[in-house]
Design a protein around this motif. Structure first.
Motif, PDB file in Angstrom:
ATOM      1  N   GLU A  38     -37.952 -63.104 -87.994  1.00 50.82           N
ATOM      2  CA  GLU A  38     -36.675 -63.352 -87.514  1.00 50.82           C
ATOM      3  C   GLU A  38     -35.923 -62.213 -87.162  1.00 50.82           C
ATOM      4  O   GLU A  38     -35.252 -62.239 -86.018  1.00 50.82           O
ATOM      5  N   VAL A  39     -36.322 -61.028 -87.756  1.00 51.84           N
ATOM      6  CA  VAL A  39     -35.844 -59.680 -87.432  1.00 51.84           C
ATOM      7  C   VAL A  39     -36.278 -59.248 -85.982  1.00 51.84           C
ATOM      8  O   VAL A  39     -35.519 -58.754 -85.155  1.00 51.84           O
ATOM      9  N   ILE A  40     -37.684 -59.521 -85.758  1.00 53.83           N
ATOM     10  CA  ILE A  40     -38.218 -59.064 -84.542  1.00 53.83           C
ATOM     11  C   ILE A  40     -37.650 -60.070 -83.477  1.00 53.83           C
ATOM     12  O   ILE A  40     -37.349 -59.488 -82.337  1.00 53.83           O
ATOM     13  N   ASP A  41     -37.454 -61.356 -83.583  1.00 52.89           N
ATOM     14  CA  ASP A  41     -37.112 -62.113 -82.658  1.00 52.89           C
ATOM     15  C   ASP A  41     -35.386 -61.771 -82.324  1.00 52.89           C
ATOM     16  O   ASP A  41     -34.963 -61.704 -81.239  1.00 52.89           O
ATOM     17  N   ALA A  42     -34.677 -61.316 -83.359  1.00 54.92           N
ATOM     18  CA  ALA A  42     -33.423 -60.969 -83.064  1.00 54.92           C
ATOM     19  C   ALA A  42     -33.541 -59.708 -82.266  1.00 54.92           C
ATOM     20  O   ALA A  42     -32.638 -59.495 -81.411  1.00 54.92           O
ATOM     21  N   ALA A  43     -34.255 -58.749 -82.459  1.00 53.93           N
ATOM     22  CA  ALA A  43     -34.374 -57.795 -81.631  1.00 53.93           C
ATOM     23  C   ALA A  43     -34.818 -57.881 -80.272  1.00 53.93           C
ATOM     24  O   ALA A  43     -34.203 -57.268 -79.164  1.00 53.93           O
ATOM     25  N   ARG A  44     -35.592 -58.872 -79.973  1.00 53.75           N
ATOM     26  CA  ARG A  44     -35.959 -59.337 -78.695  1.00 53.75           C
ATOM     27  C   ARG A  44     -34.559 -60.019 -78.289  1.00 53.75           C
ATOM     28  O   ARG A  44     -34.482 -59.765 -76.915  1.00 53.75           O
ATOM     29  N   GLY A  45     -34.154 -60.889 -78.839  1.00 52.91           N
ATOM     30  CA  GLY A  45     -32.898 -61.353 -78.243  1.00 52.91           C
ATOM     31  C   GLY A  45     -31.774 -60.237 -77.883  1.00 52.91           C
ATOM     32  O   GLY A  45     -30.771 -60.640 -76.980  1.00 52.91           O
ATOM     33  N   MET A  46     -31.891 -58.838 -78.492  1.00 50.52           N
ATOM     34  CA  MET A  46     -30.925 -58.026 -77.942  1.00 50.52           C
ATOM     35  C   MET A  46     -31.303 -57.191 -76.644  1.00 50.52           C
ATOM     36  O   MET A  46     -30.759 -56.586 -76.202  1.00 50.52           O
ATOM     37  N   GLY A  47     -32.652 -57.725 -76.234  1.00 49.67           N
ATOM     38  CA  GLY A  47     -32.953 -57.078 -74.920  1.00 49.67           C
ATOM     39  C   GLY A  47     -34.008 -55.856 -75.271  1.00 49.67           C
ATOM     40  O   GLY A  47     -34.443 -55.143 -74.295  1.00 49.67           O
ATOM     41  N   MET A  48     -34.456 -55.818 -76.430  1.00 51.42           N
ATOM     42  CA  MET A  48     -35.472 -54.560 -76.645  1.00 51.42           C
ATOM     43  C   MET A  48     -36.765 -54.743 -76.131  1.00 51.42           C
ATOM     44  O   MET A  48     -36.990 -56.076 -76.435  1.00 51.42           O
ATOM     45  N   ARG A  49     -37.142 -53.878 -75.716  1.00 46.14           N
ATOM     46  CA  ARG A  49     -38.861 -54.051 -75.161  1.00 46.14           C
ATOM     47  C   ARG A  49     -39.691 -53.895 -76.374  1.00 46.14           C
ATOM     48  O   ARG A  49     -39.158 -53.548 -77.337  1.00 46.14           O
ATOM     49  N   GLU A  50     -40.964 -54.392 -76.334  1.00 41.86           N
ATOM     50  CA  GLU A  50     -41.708 -53.995 -77.293  1.00 41.86           C
ATOM     51  C   GLU A  50     -42.100 -52.577 -78.002  1.00 41.86           C
ATOM     52  O   GLU A  50     -42.213 -52.451 -79.029  1.00 41.86           O
ATOM     53  N   ARG A  51     -42.078 -51.780 -77.240  1.00 43.60           N
ATOM     54  CA  ARG A  51     -42.315 -50.366 -77.438  1.00 43.60           C
ATOM     55  C   ARG A  51     -40.845 -49.884 -78.218  1.00 43.60           C
ATOM     56  O   ARG A  51     -40.941 -49.247 -79.310  1.00 43.60           O
ATOM     57  N   GLN A  52     -39.715 -50.441 -77.739  1.00 42.93           N
ATOM     58  CA  GLN A  52     -38.465 -50.035 -78.712  1.00 42.93           C
ATOM     59  C   GLN A  52     -38.363 -50.664 -80.002  1.00 42.93           C
ATOM     60  O   GLN A  52     -37.997 -50.210 -80.944  1.00 42.93           O
ATOM     61  N   ILE A  53     -39.068 -52.050 -80.010  1.00 40.30           N
ATOM     62  CA  ILE A  53     -39.112 -52.943 -81.191  1.00 40.30           C
ATOM     63  C   ILE A  53     -40.259 -52.043 -82.240  1.00 40.30           C
ATOM     64  O   ILE A  53     -39.639 -52.034 -83.631  1.00 40.30           O
ATOM     65  N   THR A  54     -41.167 -51.347 -81.695  1.00 39.46           N
ATOM     66  CA  THR A  54     -42.086 -50.671 -82.613  1.00 39.46           C
ATOM     67  C   THR A  54     -41.565 -49.490 -83.292  1.00 39.46           C
ATOM     68  O   THR A  54     -41.471 -49.327 -84.354  1.00 39.46           O
ATOM     69  N   TRP A  55     -40.683 -48.866 -82.411  1.00 41.73           N
ATOM     70  CA  TRP A  55     -40.259 -47.757 -82.986  1.00 41.73           C
ATOM     71  C   TRP A  55     -38.914 -47.793 -83.738  1.00 41.73           C
ATOM     72  O   TRP A  55     -38.500 -46.964 -84.717  1.00 41.73           O
ATOM     73  N   ARG A  56     -38.161 -48.625 -83.153  1.00 37.60           N
ATOM     74  CA  ARG A  56     -36.563 -48.642 -83.825  1.00 37.60           C
ATOM     75  C   ARG A  56     -36.532 -49.750 -84.900  1.00 37.60           C
ATOM     76  O   ARG A  56     -35.798 -49.767 -85.621  1.00 37.60           O
ATOM     77  N   VAL A  57     -37.652 -50.762 -84.997  1.00 42.86           N
ATOM     78  CA  VAL A  57     -37.570 -51.958 -85.932  1.00 42.86           C
ATOM     79  C   VAL A  57     -39.079 -51.791 -86.952  1.00 42.86           C
ATOM     80  O   VAL A  57     -38.658 -51.673 -88.099  1.00 42.86           O
ATOM     81  N   ARG A  58     -39.914 -51.823 -86.151  1.00 39.64           N
ATOM     82  CA  ARG A  58     -41.350 -52.082 -87.093  1.00 39.64           C
ATOM     83  C   ARG A  58     -41.231 -50.877 -87.975  1.00 39.64           C
ATOM     84  O   ARG A  58     -41.615 -50.810 -89.176  1.00 39.64           O
ATOM     85  N   LEU A  59     -41.178 -49.667 -87.233  1.00 41.70           N
ATOM     86  CA  LEU A  59     -41.839 -48.439 -88.239  1.00 41.70           C
ATOM     87  C   LEU A  59     -40.680 -48.299 -89.281  1.00 41.70           C
ATOM     88  O   LEU A  59     -41.284 -47.815 -90.204  1.00 41.70           O
ATOM     89  N   PRO A  60     -39.519 -48.321 -89.000  1.00 47.87           N
ATOM     90  CA  PRO A  60     -38.461 -48.098 -90.058  1.00 47.87           C
ATOM     91  C   PRO A  60     -38.643 -49.054 -91.203  1.00 47.87           C
ATOM     92  O   PRO A  60     -38.708 -48.735 -92.267  1.00 47.87           O
ATOM     93  N   LEU A  61     -38.844 -50.261 -90.650  1.00 49.85           N
ATOM     94  CA  LEU A  61     -38.914 -51.397 -91.770  1.00 49.85           C
ATOM     95  C   LEU A  61     -40.373 -51.270 -92.712  1.00 49.85           C
ATOM     96  O   LEU A  61     -40.335 -51.473 -93.907  1.00 49.85           O
ATOM     97  N   ALA A  62     -41.374 -50.812 -91.925  1.00 48.02           N
ATOM     98  CA  ALA A  62     -42.634 -50.589 -92.666  1.00 48.02           C
ATOM     99  C   ALA A  62     -42.681 -49.203 -93.287  1.00 48.02           C
ATOM    100  O   ALA A  62     -43.809 -49.014 -94.086  1.00 48.02           O
ATOM    101  N   GLN A  63     -41.759 -48.460 -92.960  1.00 46.76           N
ATOM    102  CA  GLN A  63     -42.009 -46.972 -93.855  1.00 46.76           C
ATOM    103  C   GLN A  63     -42.255 -47.055 -94.995  1.00 46.76           C
ATOM    104  O   GLN A  63     -43.089 -46.194 -95.593  1.00 46.76           O
ATOM    105  N   PRO A  64     -41.498 -47.837 -96.000  1.00 43.05           N
ATOM    106  CA  PRO A  64     -41.696 -47.476 -97.293  1.00 43.05           C
ATOM    107  C   PRO A  64     -43.046 -47.815 -97.825  1.00 43.05           C
ATOM    108  O   PRO A  64     -43.749 -47.153 -98.475  1.00 43.05           O
TER     109      PRO A  64
END
Length: 216
Positions: free
Chosen positions: A113-139
């Motif tokens: 749902e977090v990824i879907d929300a990022a897409r709904g905000m207009g983020m591209r896949e690369r932006q989602i990777t750098w701004r959403v996936r990496l920070p959340l997977a970082q720990p």
């Protein structure tokens, strides 16, 4: 205590030799960890997103985690010879499994749902990777890096068997001569180095983890 005193005397007799071995050990370990991370993190993310070949990759990574460090170094020797480079490649292979598995688990563990929300905000896949996936997977990724770092540092003590240098030279020569103080001259700095690096990665993990994901 007598053995420790003898080891200290050996160190004081030629501290530059120990310093040079420590520097080689740090350089070898850092390069191997960096090389392993450069391969494992992008590969882990790709596997998590595409799911192509994921079963084979995970099985290979799990198999790699069970291989003894000396066995990996021994396998590298007939293919690459002896010296710093073969040791670097072998240790990088040791670093791959925990980083790869943790990267995969970290990315797959993100709420869709977090990824879907990022897409709904207009983020591209690369932006989602750098701004959403990496920070959340970082720990989880950093947990894999911590495990890999300790494994690489301990494995680097065995690199002396194939000419990689480092603190392992004191250990291997001390074992050959049954000289316990010389073994301690390599084993104690290697142990302290592993503890220090583990603490460093723990601190980095805490500071780089988003505040909302930190443990209280």
């Amino acid at each position: 205590m007598n053995l420790l005193a003898q080891a200290w005397d050996m160190f004081m007799a030629d501290p530059s030799r120990v310093g040079a071995a420590l520097w080689t050990h740090v350089l070898l370990s850092a390069c191997a960890l960096g090389l392993g991370a450069l391969v494992a993190v992008p590969l882990g993310m790709r596997l998590a997103l595409s799911q192509r070949g994921v079963l084979l990759a995970i099985n290979l990574a799990n198999t790699g985690r069970t291989l003894p460090s000396l066995a990996v170094l021994a396998l590298a020797m007939p293919l690459l010879g002896t010296g710093f480079l073969p040791s670097l490649v072998a240790l990088a292979l040791l670093a791959l499994p925990p980083i790869l598995l943790n990267t995969y688990a970290g990315v797959r563990g993100i709420d869709p749902e977090v990824i879907d929300a990022a897409r709904g905000m207009g983020m591209r896949e690369r932006q989602i990777t750098w701004r959403v996936r990496l920070p959340l997977a970082q720990p989880t990724i950093f947990a894999g890096l911590r495990i890999a770092a300790v494994q690489v540092i301990s494995g680097a003590t065995l690199a002396a068997y194939i000419g990689g240098g480092g603190l392992g030279e004191f250990i291997t020569s001390g074992v050959a001569m049954m000289a316990v103080p010389q073994v301690l001259l390599g084993a104690i700095p290697a142990t302290l180095l592993a503890i220090a690096v583990d603490s460093l990665f723990g601190s980095l993990q805490k500071h780089l983890t988003p505040k909302g994901l930190r443990n209280p």
